[in-house]
Design an enzyme around this catalytic site. Structure first.
Site, PDB file in Angstrom:
ATOM      1  N   GLY A  59     -10.248  10.374  14.033  1.00  0.00           N
ATOM      2  CA  GLY A  59      -9.117   9.465  14.187  1.00  0.00           C
ATOM      3  C   GLY A  59      -7.847  10.026  13.577  1.00  0.00           C
ATOM      4  O   GLY A  59      -7.884  10.937  12.740  1.00  0.00           O
ATOM      5  N   GLN A  61      -5.569   8.777  11.428  1.00  0.00           N
ATOM      6  CA  GLN A  61      -5.375   8.617   9.995  1.00  0.00           C
ATOM      7  C   GLN A  61      -6.342   9.486   9.210  1.00  0.00           C
ATOM      8  O   GLN A  61      -5.978  10.112   8.206  1.00  0.00           O
ATOM      9  CB  GLN A  61      -5.511   7.149   9.609  1.00  0.00           C
ATOM     10  CG  GLN A  61      -4.396   6.281  10.181  1.00  0.00           C
ATOM     11  CD  GLN A  61      -4.624   4.803   9.953  1.00  0.00           C
ATOM     12  OE1 GLN A  61      -5.676   4.402   9.475  1.00  0.00           O
ATOM     13  NE2 GLN A  61      -3.640   3.991  10.305  1.00  0.00           N
ATOM     14  N   GLU A 139      -8.288  -2.698   4.218  1.00  0.00           N
ATOM     15  CA  GLU A 139      -7.956  -4.050   3.781  1.00  0.00           C
ATOM     16  C   GLU A 139      -8.565  -5.063   4.743  1.00  0.00           C
ATOM     17  O   GLU A 139      -8.848  -4.750   5.898  1.00  0.00           O
ATOM     18  CB  GLU A 139      -6.438  -4.250   3.773  1.00  0.00           C
ATOM     19  CG  GLU A 139      -5.690  -3.490   2.722  1.00  0.00           C
ATOM     20  CD  GLU A 139      -4.206  -3.811   2.770  1.00  0.00           C
ATOM     21  OE1 GLU A 139      -3.790  -4.763   2.082  1.00  0.00           O
ATOM     22  OE2 GLU A 139      -3.482  -3.127   3.510  1.00  0.00           O
ATOM     23  N   GLU A 252      -5.227  -7.721 -13.049  1.00  0.00           N
ATOM     24  CA  GLU A 252      -4.326  -8.775 -12.569  1.00  0.00           C
ATOM     25  C   GLU A 252      -5.092 -10.078 -12.509  1.00  0.00           C
ATOM     26  O   GLU A 252      -6.314 -10.111 -12.731  1.00  0.00           O
ATOM     27  CB  GLU A 252      -3.772  -8.422 -11.190  1.00  0.00           C
ATOM     28  CG  GLU A 252      -4.835  -8.295 -10.119  1.00  0.00           C
ATOM     29  CD  GLU A 252      -4.312  -7.766  -8.789  1.00  0.00           C
ATOM     30  OE1 GLU A 252      -4.791  -8.236  -7.744  1.00  0.00           O
ATOM     31  OE2 GLU A 252      -3.444  -6.878  -8.799  1.00  0.00           O
ATOM     32  N   HIS A 295      -2.763  -9.536  -2.811  1.00  0.00           N
ATOM     33  CA  HIS A 295      -4.148  -9.111  -2.718  1.00  0.00           C
ATOM     34  C   HIS A 295      -5.054 -10.299  -2.392  1.00  0.00           C
ATOM     35  O   HIS A 295      -4.827 -11.416  -2.856  1.00  0.00           O
ATOM     36  CB  HIS A 295      -4.620  -8.503  -4.047  1.00  0.00           C
ATOM     37  CG  HIS A 295      -3.996  -7.188  -4.344  1.00  0.00           C
ATOM     38  ND1 HIS A 295      -3.816  -6.714  -5.630  1.00  0.00           N
ATOM     39  CD2 HIS A 295      -3.510  -6.222  -3.532  1.00  0.00           C
ATOM     40  CE1 HIS A 295      -3.255  -5.522  -5.592  1.00  0.00           C
ATOM     41  NE2 HIS A 295      -3.059  -5.205  -4.331  1.00  0.00           N
TER      42      HIS A 295
END
Length: 717
Positions: A59, A61, A139, A252, A295
């Site tokens: 691919g 990417q 993601e 976080e 996120h």
């Protein structure tokens, strides 16, 4: 015996199985177990010896990333593509399956470079093939796919997962990158890093590189609700790693992994005479309550600690806390010296490693100008009426108000982030003032559903174990029904309040709370009926979503005890306050931290400035998204000054600069703009801004930029 999937399945076949069967029975336990998944922690020790393959190798990417990684020194030995078995790509072999790759190429690690809809199947294929280290960068993999994968991981002791929604893992000292980290930022050295946020980790790395300390191993934990590798896993590696002299944690809001890490560090300090120094930074103090802040995992669930609680837990464990990662370089030198370690020797060792260090061409692994925009995902909340209607379909009848408000209990299904599984969530009260402190989670295996022990333990914690048999049976049945809803509708949370009827022999259910994973629809086209129920978005929210931006207007500052006097500055929505700062940042973690620091520095005399918004352009921002971001920020009449804080990883600083110039032309920027550009192509970006001859204050130093923002906001009064 539990049946296993046949070996050598293509990603397409595996994906079809996932879509057709929400809870498959596969359990990859092809080798003898010792203590299970924890045995795989040491697989994180990558370096020059690590043989790497790419899933999705041919691919665009993956190809760009592989070229850059190979030039940098990563030992890439090939990859997979079911349609190109037997061919070559970049001069390396392509095989049809991961199983075949393990037999022929003998990799130590795989990088998964497929989109979110295929990522879960690709991870599963790698687990079945027993690849020692699996790195998933995608993601928006649906949370139910991830929980199912973790239930499989727990049955084996061969494969370790990093991610998902993470930049990956990189050994700067061993020249091995499995992920998309910006290589020009890294330098070999002796500081280990584990981080939830990609952009905050890049800020951390940049600070260490400028300080001459460099990095040993950097692990991207990722910002998803459930992570394949967490803080404690990384700490166990860093503790015994000879190349690591000190450790940095970047956390976080969301979950309790930071608090668990604090407990581990306390124990570490007790059992080791001269422990490695540890520093940390926590983001999300100023996150808007009730919002998912960029996120997927950046929200505080019931019983989970706030950013404040995480900060205090780590501080109490002896961790040196910083409020912005640009400070890490100087702080690490100080704490290394205080621990009697030879800082000069560490710097010399890092410098020696750099002298033999070759780097690739300074370009991004992603061609952001040609790619289609990956839309940011919203988690899905529905109205109370919609929730009640959904529950009724699962034979859970909801009353508007319980007859006996004195006998209240709280029950539901919710993720257990540390255990990497679903759990029954229970509290002996539904009183909002007590609920957060009295809730407990009782984990169970995703594929098996709530166990009898988990159900009984939850009923006991509800203080209903002595209730009449009918009531107890109804509670157990409610758990079963909630679990059915939870899996079939792919919920993140499915909670209700309970009350015993006045006659004490049955229960009433009220005040439902359902929270669904929007990624299930947006990434995999599942749950279309739920997605169609979404409440209408405000025009600015809709425009932001369509542009791949997370934009959250802020109404009031959150308390932060790090201030000498807690600020409670409000952000009036009627436009009466015009000294607010509009922020434009790439990456959710950096956006959270930027707002946190602005509040710390500017909410007290001589300043009286508050944040107007949270805005994350995404990790792969383009010129167009920057222009749209300016339009969104300036649509808020309260904004007096715009602060653009970019640390370029995948995002190129020169492209950001071009987007800023485009905004001045197309949007008509009339407010002062302070721009901080660091990272990939920062010199080119600064040159673009300088040549534009626009009223832009370009400042590299973060603290200097924040001070300028405050001065400009004061002048606007």
């Amino acid at each position: 015996m539990i049946p296993r999937y046949t070996s050598c399945l293509s990603s397409t076949v595996l994906r079809s199985r996932i879509l057709s069967c929400r809870v498959p029975l596969a359990a990859f336990s092809t080798t003898s177990r010792r203590s299970g998944y924890d045995d795989t922690i040491q697989n994180l020790r990558i370096g020059s010896h690590t043989r790497v393959i790419f899933q999705g190798f041919t691919g665009r990417q993956a190809t760009a990333n592989a070229q850059e990684s190979i030039a940098w020194g990563t030992n890439v030995v090939g990859g997979t593509n079911p349609k190109k078995d037997g061919q070559t790509h970049l001069g390396l072999p392509v095989v049809g399956s991961v199983r075949k790759a393990m037999e022929q190429l003998k990799p130590d690690a795989t990088g998964i470079y497929v989109a979110a809809p295929q990522a879960a199947a690709a991870i599963e294929e790698a687990i079945e093939a027993e690849v020692p280290l699996i790195v998933a960068v995608a993601e928006h993999i649906p949370i139910h796919d991830i929980m199912r994968i973790h239930s499989i991981l727990k049955t084996q002791s061969k494969s370790r997962l990093v991610g998902a929604n993470a930049p990956g893992i990189i050994s700067a000292i061993g020249r091995c990158r499995i992920g998309f980290q910006p290589l020009p930022t890294f330098s070999p050295g002796h500081i280990g890093i584990i981080a939830k946020s990609g952009t905050l980790s890049y800020e951390t790395v940049g600070s260490l590189t400028r300080a001459g300390l460099g990095q040993s191993l950097c692990i991207g934990m990722g910002g998803d609700v459930i992570a394949g590798t967490n803080f404690v896993d990384a700490l166990k590696v860093f503790e015994t790693d000879d190349d690591t002299e000190a450790i940095i944690l970047v956390g976080e809001l969301g979950g309790t992994n930071e608090e668990v890490a604090a407990d581990w560090i306390k124990d570490y300090h007790k059992r080791v005479s001269n422990p490695k120094p540890i520093a940390a930074c926590i983001g999300g103090f100023q996150a808007k309550p009730g919002k998912v802040t960029g996120h997927a995992g950046a929200w505080t669930g019931l019983g989970e600690g706030t950013s404040e609680a995480k900060y205090r837990a780590l501080e109490a464990a002896g961790v040196t806390m910083v409020d912005h990662p640009a400070k890490f370089g100087g702080v690490m030198k100080d704490i290394l010296a205080k621990s009697s370690r030879n800082v000069k020797k560490i710097e010399q060792s890092a410098a020696q490693a750099r002298r033999g260090y070759h780097t690739s061409a300074r370009r991004s692994s992603w061609n952001a100008t040609n790619k289609s925009t990956q839309t940011q995902k919203r988690s899905l909340h529905l109205s109370a009426e919609q929730n009640a209607s959904i529950l009724k379909k699962y034979n859970i009848d909801v009353v508007a108000k319980a007859e006996d408000q004195q006998s209240s209990h709280y029950l539901g299904i919710s993720p257990h982030r540390v255990n990497r599984s679903p759990s029954i969530i229970a509290a002996p009260t539904a009183d909002p003032d007590q609920l957060h402190h009295r809730v407990r989670r009782f984990p169970f295996d995703y594929r098996e559903g709530p166990s009898s022990k988990a159900v009984n333990d939850a009923i006991a914690w509800l203080q209903l174990d002595a209730a009449p048999p009918k009531a107890k049976a109804q509670v157990a049945e409610t758990i079963k029904k909630l679990w059915k809803l939870y899996t079939e509708k792919e919920a993140i949370d499915a909670h209700v309040a309970l009350s015993l009827n006045p006659n004490q022999d049955s229960i009433q259910i009220y005040n439902p709370y359902l929270f669904f994973d929007d990624a299930a629809y947006r990434s995999n086209q599942r749950q279309a009926d739920l997605h169609a129920l979404r409440n209408e978005l405000l025009p600015t929210e809709l425009e932001a979503e369509q542009a791949g931006i997370v934009y959250i207007p802020l109404d009031a500052a959150q308390p932060d005890s790090r201030l000498q006097a807690n600020s409670t500055l409000s952000c009036p929505t009627d436009g009466s306050a015009r000294n607010l700062v509009g922020t434009l940042v790439n990456g959710a973690g950096l956006a959270m931290n930027t707002n946190d620091v602005l509040h710390l520095r500017l909410s007290q005399p001589p300043y009286s400035t508050a944040n107007a918004n949270f805005l994350d352009t995404g990790g792969k921002a383009t010129s167009q998204t920057i222009m749209t971001s300016f339009k969104l920020i300036l649509s808020d009449p309260r904004v007096a000054v715009v602060f653009v804080n970019i640390f370029g990883g995948l995002t190129l600083a020169d492209m950001i600069a071009e987007g800023i110039i485009l905004a001045f032309k197309e949007v008509g920027v009339s407010k002062p703009v302070v721009v901080r550009l660091r990272g990939t192509n920062e010199e080119k970006g600064q040159e673009v801004l300088a040549k534009a001859n626009l009223p832009i204050f370009a400042i590299n130093d973060f603290e200097e930029a924040v001070k300028k923002v405050g001065d400009l906001a004061n002048e606007a009064k």
